[in-house]
Write a protein that holds these residues in place. Sequence first.
Motif, PDB file in Angstrom:
ATOM      1  N   ALA A   1       0.867  -1.181   0.000  1.00  0.00           N
ATOM      2  CA  ALA A   1       0.000   0.000   0.000  1.00  0.00           C
ATOM      3  C   ALA A   1       0.901   1.228   0.000  1.00  0.00           C
ATOM      4  O   ALA A   1       1.789   1.349   0.840  1.00  0.00           O
ATOM      5  N   GLN A   2       0.667   2.116  -0.952  1.00  0.00           N
ATOM      6  CA  GLN A   2       1.520   3.292  -1.069  1.00  0.00           C
ATOM      7  C   GLN A   2       1.341   4.200   0.146  1.00  0.00           C
ATOM      8  O   GLN A   2       0.238   4.607   0.479  1.00  0.00           O
ATOM      9  N   THR A   3       2.448   4.504   0.823  1.00  0.00           N
ATOM     10  CA  THR A   3       2.437   5.383   1.981  1.00  0.00           C
ATOM     11  C   THR A   3       3.204   6.656   1.629  1.00  0.00           C
ATOM     12  O   THR A   3       3.803   6.771   0.551  1.00  0.00           O
ATOM     13  N   ARG A   4       3.202   7.614   2.542  1.00  0.00           N
ATOM     14  CA  ARG A   4       3.941   8.840   2.304  1.00  0.00           C
ATOM     15  C   ARG A   4       5.426   8.549   2.138  1.00  0.00           C
ATOM     16  O   ARG A   4       6.094   9.132   1.276  1.00  0.00           O
TER      17      ARG A   4
ATOM     18  N   LEU B   1      14.118  16.317  -1.040  1.00  0.00           N
ATOM     19  CA  LEU B   1      13.478  15.004  -0.945  1.00  0.00           C
ATOM     20  C   LEU B   1      14.209  14.086   0.032  1.00  0.00           C
ATOM     21  O   LEU B   1      13.586  13.353   0.805  1.00  0.00           O
ATOM     22  N   TRP B   2      15.556  14.111   0.006  1.00  0.00           N
ATOM     23  CA  TRP B   2      16.315  13.275   0.942  1.00  0.00           C
ATOM     24  C   TRP B   2      16.035  13.706   2.387  1.00  0.00           C
ATOM     25  O   TRP B   2      15.908  12.863   3.277  1.00  0.00           O
ATOM     26  N   PHE B   3      15.939  15.016   2.610  1.00  0.00           N
ATOM     27  CA  PHE B   3      15.650  15.492   3.963  1.00  0.00           C
ATOM     28  C   PHE B   3      14.255  15.043   4.403  1.00  0.00           C
ATOM     29  O   PHE B   3      14.063  14.572   5.536  1.00  0.00           O
ATOM     30  N   HIS B   4      13.265  15.189   3.516  1.00  0.00           N
ATOM     31  CA  HIS B   4      11.902  14.765   3.829  1.00  0.00           C
ATOM     32  C   HIS B   4      11.857  13.263   4.110  1.00  0.00           C
ATOM     33  O   HIS B   4      11.220  12.807   5.067  1.00  0.00           O
ATOM     34  N   MET B   5      12.556  12.505   3.283  1.00  0.00           N
ATOM     35  CA  MET B   5      12.565  11.051   3.441  1.00  0.00           C
ATOM     36  C   MET B   5      13.188  10.652   4.776  1.00  0.00           C
ATOM     37  O   MET B   5      12.667   9.782   5.482  1.00  0.00           O
ATOM     38  N   SER B   6      14.280  11.288   5.142  1.00  0.00           N
ATOM     39  CA  SER B   6      14.925  10.967   6.422  1.00  0.00           C
ATOM     40  C   SER B   6      14.024  11.329   7.597  1.00  0.00           C
ATOM     41  O   SER B   6      14.015  10.641   8.624  1.00  0.00           O
ATOM     42  N   SER B   7      13.249  12.406   7.448  1.00  0.00           N
ATOM     43  CA  SER B   7      12.321  12.800   8.497  1.00  0.00           C
ATOM     44  C   SER B   7      11.237  11.745   8.694  1.00  0.00           C
ATOM     45  O   SER B   7      10.870  11.401   9.825  1.00  0.00           O
ATOM     46  N   LEU B   8      10.736  11.198   7.585  1.00  0.00           N
ATOM     47  CA  LEU B   8       9.721  10.142   7.666  1.00  0.00           C
ATOM     48  C   LEU B   8      10.315   8.851   8.229  1.00  0.00           C
ATOM     49  O   LEU B   8       9.660   8.136   8.994  1.00  0.00           O
ATOM     50  N   ILE B   9      11.550   8.539   7.845  1.00  0.00           N
ATOM     51  CA  ILE B   9      12.203   7.327   8.337  1.00  0.00           C
ATOM     52  C   ILE B   9      12.387   7.410   9.849  1.00  0.00           C
ATOM     53  O   ILE B   9      12.189   6.432  10.572  1.00  0.00           O
ATOM     54  N   ALA B  10      12.773   8.585  10.332  1.00  0.00           N
ATOM     55  CA  ALA B  10      12.981   8.756  11.769  1.00  0.00           C
ATOM     56  C   ALA B  10      11.709   8.527  12.549  1.00  0.00           C
ATOM     57  O   ALA B  10      11.739   8.165  13.728  1.00  0.00           O
ATOM     58  N   ARG B  11      10.564   8.695  11.888  1.00  0.00           N
ATOM     59  CA  ARG B  11       9.274   8.528  12.559  1.00  0.00           C
ATOM     60  C   ARG B  11       8.519   7.314  12.041  1.00  0.00           C
ATOM     61  O   ARG B  11       7.306   7.256  12.099  1.00  0.00           O
ATOM     62  N   ARG B  12       9.264   6.380  11.446  1.00  0.00           N
ATOM     63  CA  ARG B  12       8.672   5.142  10.923  1.00  0.00           C
ATOM     64  C   ARG B  12       7.592   5.423   9.890  1.00  0.00           C
ATOM     65  O   ARG B  12       6.526   4.805   9.896  1.00  0.00           O
ATOM     66  N   GLY B  13       7.817   6.385   9.014  1.00  0.00           N
ATOM     67  CA  GLY B  13       6.893   6.642   7.925  1.00  0.00           C
ATOM     68  C   GLY B  13       5.685   7.448   8.307  1.00  0.00           C
ATOM     69  O   GLY B  13       4.799   7.662   7.495  1.00  0.00           O
ATOM     70  N   LYS B  14       5.593   7.955   9.548  1.00  0.00           N
ATOM     71  CA  LYS B  14       4.422   8.705   9.988  1.00  0.00           C
ATOM     72  C   LYS B  14       4.840  10.132  10.319  1.00  0.00           C
ATOM     73  O   LYS B  14       5.559  10.367  11.284  1.00  0.00           O
ATOM     74  N   GLU B  15       4.401  11.062   9.504  1.00  0.00           N
ATOM     75  CA  GLU B  15       4.773  12.462   9.702  1.00  0.00           C
ATOM     76  C   GLU B  15       4.076  13.009  10.934  1.00  0.00           C
ATOM     77  O   GLU B  15       2.890  12.809  11.139  1.00  0.00           O
TER      78      GLU B  15
END
Length: 541
Positions: A31-34, A84-98
């Motif tokens: 399922a496509q997530t952020r 995009l890399w910064f946004h992606m790392s931010s999502l990774i730090a929160r397990r994909g949940k902004e």
Amino acid sequence: MSALDPVLIIKVAGFGGFLWLGLYIISRTTAQTRLSIVSAVAMFVTAAFLFSSAIIENNSTGLGTGGPLVSRVFWWSNVLPMALWFHMSSLIARRGKERRNSGWAVLLIYLVAGLIILVGTFSDLFLNYSSTVYFGENRFYTDIGSAYFLFSLLLAVSSLGAMANLAQGWLHARRQGSGGESAFLGQLGLLFLGALLFAFGANWQAFNFSFKIELPNLPANLALLLGLGLIGYGVAHFGMLIEGRDVERDFIYSFTGIALICVVYTIILGLTGANSTLNLLIVVGLAILSHTLYDFGRSLLDKIFFSSNEQTARAEARAYATELATQPAAAPELQEAIAAPPETAPALVSNAEAVATSDTNQPATPLEEIAVSEKSFNDMVRRAITGLKSQPQMIKSPLLSLKLVEQRLSENELEDNRLNRASALREILIEAIEHLRPSGPDNSGTGDAWRFYNVLYYPYVREISRKAALSESRRLYEERRRTGQREAGELEKVLEWLTDVDEDTFYKWQRKASDTIAAFLRERELKVQSGTTLRQPSPIS
């Protein structure tokens, strides 16, 4: 620049690798997530950057004086990857949940990047398109403008911020202290190493470009490619781990296949003599697109040549083959759901007659009053029960990573793979459904005491749906009449009884029954995790 130039090879390999990574993330994510969307876009944008960089740095493509125009058109591909890399790392730090209170930093980075892209495309402030600086044969750079230092500053802030986000995620995962976090720690470590290499390579190039120092670009490009490769692999693997899937084997298998295909096509292209940079990039891109999107193309053809049922079956078969290449992993959502104490779901205990005879006219507890983690686990169990009759659906269940399933494999001395886990989970769920069967003097198979057992056992174990119950009961009736039997059999009575239940009540009973099983499985899972000896539940009396 020779076609065998190491820098060119790195850029072409990077272009193909990131194009494939973006397609891999899209095609493999359930399922496509952020996180998956941002990651895929980051891969495509990075592929575009390497594509333009390979063309700009190799004037043998026939661009002539058109190089600065290419620099202008592709300026966005230099800037956007940072955001995009910064946004992606931010999502990774929160397990994909902004988190709402942390989105301001991402928004600020995007706004600054967008402004730099807009100004840099239509003016000479960041790149002086009217001035071209040449470094050696067939290589040129568009000279920098007066505001180029702002781009360098964005690069430094984004790369440092990305590493800070990944470090935050690593510390959070380590504080959890559960065994299931080890895989996440490993992937976060790879991501951090990749971000470090990426920052080194990107800042090396920016420094070289800003001060017009002819430092060798090979170390910078190699560090950039290795860093982006680790980030790409880490993102793909990390995103699937969140879904409860370990894709390491499938990732290496798919990458090896596409890499061999690209090598063969490149060798053939070289033998023809038409091995310019642009031709090489086009051939690699087309090879990756055609072979990675092969299943997508087949699904389009299926719509022409096969019926809807056949299309579904063929799609499930393709998904089944893909899923078998992955291993179940403990998803954070599953672990949180198991750890949460049950609040509303009835327990499957020896005195479960109270569940079977409870007043079904009582209003259901509002979902907002149920713990999110508990509801999530109940939904997982419900989906697994509805998928009992479909092996392609069973192998996708997050419940495959339960310790209960691992224990069953060990007891049966079976190899630990997704196929055997699906079979073990199916056995566990059927056993739980069987324990909903009332014991005692009432063997009629119908009535209030049997409703929770019947609404799960017949649709999902016997595979007689509610809609098919009426036709099946009629068939049994006609068969009984032909043989001269007067008394209806147990199955016929049960099916007639089920068809008399209104649809809303039927699905309400199913929900309560599956929640009962979910509470029972949660209790058993916690006991297995704690090393407590399991006590087999008594049947419903």
